[in-house]
Design a protein around this motif. Structure first.
Motif, mmCIF file in Angstrom:
data_model
loop_
_atom_site.group_PDB
_atom_site.id
_atom_site.type_symbol
_atom_site.label_atom_id
_atom_site.label_comp_id
_atom_site.label_asym_id
_atom_site.label_seq_id
_atom_site.Cartn_x
_atom_site.Cartn_y
_atom_site.Cartn_z
ATOM 1 N N SER A 13 40.140 -0.149 23.966
ATOM 2 C CA SER A 13 40.234 1.080 24.732
ATOM 3 C C SER A 13 39.051 1.355 25.379
ATOM 4 O O SER A 13 38.879 2.696 26.098
ATOM 5 N N THR B 146 35.822 2.113 25.160
ATOM 6 C CA THR B 146 34.847 2.861 24.879
ATOM 7 C C THR B 146 33.337 2.497 25.054
ATOM 8 O O THR B 146 32.582 3.289 25.488
ATOM 9 N N THR B 147 33.153 1.357 25.219
ATOM 10 C CA THR B 147 31.802 0.626 25.437
ATOM 11 C C THR B 147 31.808 -0.073 26.740
ATOM 12 O O THR B 147 30.593 -0.260 26.935
ATOM 13 N N GLY C 123 43.878 6.211 11.301
ATOM 14 C CA GLY C 123 42.803 5.560 11.796
ATOM 15 C C GLY C 123 42.497 5.474 13.136
ATOM 16 O O GLY C 123 43.063 6.228 13.649
ATOM 17 N N GLY C 124 41.612 4.606 13.494
ATOM 18 C CA GLY C 124 41.332 4.554 15.094
ATOM 19 C C GLY C 124 40.062 5.259 15.426
ATOM 20 O O GLY C 124 39.152 5.006 16.121
ATOM 21 N N SER C 125 39.873 6.496 14.610
ATOM 22 C CA SER C 125 38.691 7.127 14.425
ATOM 23 C C SER C 125 38.415 7.626 13.158
ATOM 24 O O SER C 125 39.513 7.497 12.556
ATOM 25 N N HIS D 45 43.559 6.399 4.678
ATOM 26 C CA HIS D 45 42.447 6.213 5.733
ATOM 27 C C HIS D 45 42.504 4.736 5.987
ATOM 28 O O HIS D 45 42.256 3.898 4.989
ATOM 29 N N ALA D 46 42.542 4.153 7.373
ATOM 30 C CA ALA D 46 42.269 2.830 7.585
ATOM 31 C C ALA D 46 41.499 2.571 8.638
ATOM 32 O O ALA D 46 41.309 3.397 9.244
ATOM 33 N N GLU E 118 40.888 -5.935 18.538
ATOM 34 C CA GLU E 118 40.681 -7.183 18.093
ATOM 35 C C GLU E 118 41.154 -7.855 16.799
ATOM 36 O O GLU E 118 41.211 -9.126 16.421
ATOM 37 N N ILE F 283 32.106 3.546 7.843
ATOM 38 C CA ILE F 283 31.514 3.264 9.293
ATOM 39 C C ILE F 283 30.492 4.368 9.551
ATOM 40 O O ILE F 283 31.093 5.515 9.743
#
Ligand SMILES: Nc1ncnc2c1ncn2[C@@H]1O[C@H](COP(=O)(O)OP(=O)(O)OP(=O)(O)O)[C@@H](O)[C@H]1O
Ligand SMILES: Nc1ncnc2c1ncn2[C@@H]1O[C@H](COP(=O)(O)OP(=O)(O)OP(=O)(O)O)[C@@H](O)[C@H]1O
Ligand SMILES: [Mg+2]
Ligand SMILES: [Mg+2]
Lengths: 533, 533
Positions: free
Chosen positions: A182, A184-185, A298-300, A320-321, A326, A425
């Motif tokens: 995505s 993001t980084t 999920g995803g965030s 929640h996953a 990757e 996380i």
């Protein structure tokens, strides 16, 4: 034992054999289609034969640029079924990234939704590998477009061979699909999925202790098919014979609840933003959501308050996953263990708001400068992942060396792991704030600030500090109604009882909007730039 | 994707990491043990290290001759975990077969239950490959025995290394386990299971639409661990973290219902004979069976009447499954599709009394002299099976050539397949009666005769016939109370309304017992000899 390869086409063949009458409901721009897996099978075979006619070679990439609908499903099976690689392209990418991923993947053919043609037209002169365009539309006539040569998907299907055999000698380690991260980084990174990886991932989705995907389900992936295999749901639904509901373009929360109600959806999946939107609709109008047995999110991070609302107020079970581009993507999933089912409701919710335990087949651990972290829910470290559906490199990308080391994927996500093996996380390594040699979790501070009634959203980033190395600064978007009354001190005072003093942000910056990625994640690189100024 | 091999040890490692507190209840000769997966992990590692000390080499066979208990479980993981092959030996084999399988597998070490020592002592002088014996017992002193050298399992464990690492570089296609067929049709045939085969089979057991094995389960394999991996239940329970109940030696139906009631068993598995016995107990005394969510039944056809009784009278859900030693064993399983769930009860029962649909990952078809049979529930043919947990040869056995052809296992089972893809086993090719060019199913005739109240058991075999080639003859065991009153004509008259005239047996022979194999299947070879005389 037989060396039967774990490939993709047999999943569709199973649906053709056992579930030919089961339905695929597909919403497109113009109408809602009701096909069966028998239809999908024929059309997918025709697509595979048409791609051969178009000259697509084994191992070459064919890009899809499309919403969630039956044609995208056919591409998911037909492209790998004839030995090529389906590259699902994120339709929300900024132009520069769009050009990058198509050229970097060396896509030869692009399958494009009619309403998305303009996005490709705009960049077409920069595309270096594409030799053919195919437009996916219900209409008979070809649309006006500058793309050429342009084929109509439906006429390819009509002229194709609906009894075409899928390639039989595919090795399970051949590439089947491809997707970029995505961004993001940084620049998106390309990930290649093998046939084997996707098949094993689909097994994991069908496990009773995972998503328990089943023939009994009516499965609606809201998560886009243009990102990470729509979390594998289209593959699982087909293999296990679930009725599939594909919500098509321009999805609104209202459309989703209507589809859930009218099609009796039992399992659906998407990012938290989607479910926040759905909550708003449910607050205003009443719908029958009783068919739902699981909402995968999920995803965030899924906010605990949201999970609680879904379950307590609407009786909708939430799961929640966690995963990444990757990782195909399923890595962990929060479920109660048998002996946790008698805990007080709130403790249960705490467990289920974490990202959960690794699904069978996946190994995880986390490391920091002291080595492996303790599984005590306190120690923080970078999450490492290993398993047969985890990438071992990025496609032609020197960033591979950093991310893949000693057989583990270094995720860049910082986690705690508790005694039960459940991960939480707490940040990304790049966003973590290192203050005086200790770590401060930007995510924890953000969640705390966002729990304030007057706050719409908040992000916390590090600023350089001569004494402490880094210090946290909070960027806060206040709800319109409260904009006048909210002060910096209000924010800090609100946080004070919850955190150690050295965790408290040095500054609070009010802004109108937090910059976000194409999929709605906070773009902290951009935010740090903004804060610097 | 990473080339993480699909091996066996990681399944136990997952239990150690995530379910260390979950229980393994193990009944042995002397007592009932309550261990945890943490204990099992340490003991299994110690076993692996001890086997290395005993000189066991990678790929060599280590035989187990034992009931279902924790030591057998440790052997299931410890032997493949150190690179050797666990050969589970059927403790009920006649002497001649016992000697054959141990020598043919070239077992180097035998792990033997104390009470089973005499069976091995009796044949020890004929064993050509065994260099060490290990006795599995709770007692401290070694028993009196002529076997030597003899080691005590518990002292090996005590002296072993409980932190021993399982072999890391095992290829997933290396052999992990071995088992011989039941010898219903001839000398037992050896089947080798690879690590990959067992791992994928375990995935299939965990699927929601298969046995849905879960951490929530309390799993009790009644099916012996000395045959076909106890249908994979010990692997599934460990990997998914279910509480495991191992019922040990000399199992009686009464013991089973007590264990179900007291340990809250949710899923159990065994052959029909076991469940017929359990029904008898339930008819006499009342037990709380409410914890059960599934009774898996296979190995021979589960009579419809039995399934009905379990479900209607005792509210115990029954699942009919089919498999073979050659197939690890799960191949098909009878479950209702979503759109069959509104059918009348009796139609549902008809569907669920069949052997069902192939589980995901497995392909089936059936052939007769006209090629592939129609999926119409009428056409009969030999079942062919293909998939990654299906054997591709017998161990050093020229019968491989006949059974494994063109990438398919030719099962020797004759089936119909209906429109929904559900198979019904109508006979074995060798037992099918070929009368005037048409096939008569011995199994259908047997089931019809056994439905007669006065009949205890019945088998139908072919006798040579000059005109029709073969004709059916019924062998019937009448219940004691009815012995005097039952005539041949009674049997034929009872069948007449149910079958075409040419299906009716030419003769009825009353006998005291039908000869059976070591696992209780009708031994029709022997029966045909008997009838000839
Ligand atoms: N349940 C979750 N809770 C918190 N974060 C999550 C969750 N699921 C996914 N994520 C985050 O999303 C990341 C995976 O997202 P994705 O692969 O789409 O791209 P990205 O990491 O956002 O972008 P890039 O790798 O290009 O910078 C994870 O590494 C993690 O940071
Ligand atoms: N549910 C079932 N219904 C009917 N028959 C079954 C069922 N399950 C298994 N069987 C029978 O059992 C056979 C598998 O048994 P197993 O592998 O233990 O040895 P066997 O075939 O009896 O012996 P051998 O192959 O040595 O002659 C199948 O081929 C089939 O004939
Ligand atoms: Mg990433
Ligand atoms: Mg057999």
């Amino acid at each position: 034992m037989m060396n039967t390869p774990l490939t993709i086409a047999p999943m569709l063949e199973r649906a053709e054999a056992y579930f030919p009458k089961k339905e695929v409901v597909s919403r497109t721009l113009d109408t809602t289609h009701r096909l069966t897996y028998k239809d999908i099978g024929k059309r997918t075979r025709a697509l595979a034969s048409a791609l051969e006619q178009l000259g697509v070679q084994r191992g070459e990439r064919v890009g899809t640029f499309a919403w969630n609908h039956h044609r995208h499903l056919e591409a998911y099976f037909g492209i790998p079924g004839m030995g090529a690689v389906v590259h699902m392209i994120n339709i929300r990418l900024p132009e520069e990234h769009l050009v990058h991923v198509i050229n970097h993947a060396e896509d030869r053919v692009l399958l494009i939704d009619e309403d998305l043609l303009p996005l490709i037209e705009r960049v077409k002169d920069k595309l270096t590998s594409v030799h053919s365009y195919v437009v996916m539309t219900d209409k008979d006539e070809l649309p006006e477009t500058s793309l050429e040569p342009l084929y109509s998907y439906e006429s390819l299907i009509r002229d194709g061979d609906e009894a075409h055999e899928f390639l039989k000698d595919i090795d399970e380690n051949e590439p089947a699909a491809m997707c970029y991260t995505s961004a993001t980084t940084g620049l998106p990174k390309g990930v290649t999925y093998t046939h084997r990886g996707i098949r094993l991932h689909t097994f994991s989705i069908g496990l009773a202790d995972s998503a328990a995907a089943s023939e009994n389900d009516v499965s609606m992936p809201v998560v886009p098919m243009f990102h990470v295999n729509a979390w594998g749901m289209p593959f699982a639904a087909t293999w296990f014979g679930s009725k599939l509901v594909l919500p098509g373009p321009n999805v609104t929360p209202k459309l989703l609840v209507e589809l859930i109600q009218n099609e009796n959806v039992t399992i659906t999946a998407g990012v938290p933003t989607i479910w926040l939107g759905v909550l708003q609709v449910l607050e205003q109008e009443s719908y029958d959501m009783s068919s739902l047995r699981a909402v995968l999110c999920g995803g965030s991070a899924a906010p605990k308050g949201m999970i609680e609302k879904f379950e307590k107020e609407y009786n909708i079970p939430f799961i929640h996953a966690y995963g990444m581009t990757e990782t195909t993507p399923l890595v962990t999933l929060a479920r109660l263990k048998s002996y946790q089912q008698d805990l007080p409701q709130d403790d249960q919710l705490d467990i289920r708001s974490k990202q959960g335990m690794a699904v069978p087949g996946i190994d995880i651990k986390a490391i920091n400068e002291n080595g492996d972290i303790q599984w005590d829910g306190e120690d923080m470290g970078e999450l490492l992942i290993r398993g047969p559906w985890i990438a071992d490199e990025y496609h032609n990308d020197e960033r591979s060396a950093e991310a893949f080391q000693d057989g583990w994927l270094h995720t860049g996500d910082v986690v705690t792991i508790d005694e039960e093996g459940s991960i939480n996380i707490v940040d990304r390594t790049k966003d973590l704030i290192k203050s005086g040699g200790e770590w401060i979790s930007s995510v924890e501070l953000e969640n705390a600030i966002m729990a304030h009634d007057a706050v719409q959203e908040a992000a916390v980033v590090a600023v350089a500090d001569p004494k402490w190395q880094e210090r946290p600064v909070a960027c806060v978007v206040v709800r319109d109604a409260d904009k006048a009354s909210m002060s910096k001190d209000d924010v800090i005072d609100y946080l004070r009882p919850q955190f150690a003093k050295w965790w408290l942000p040095d500054d609070v910056i009010f802004m109108d909007e937090i910059p976000k990625t194409s999929v709605g994640k906070f773009l902290k690189r951009a935010l740090r730039e903004k804060v610097k100024q």
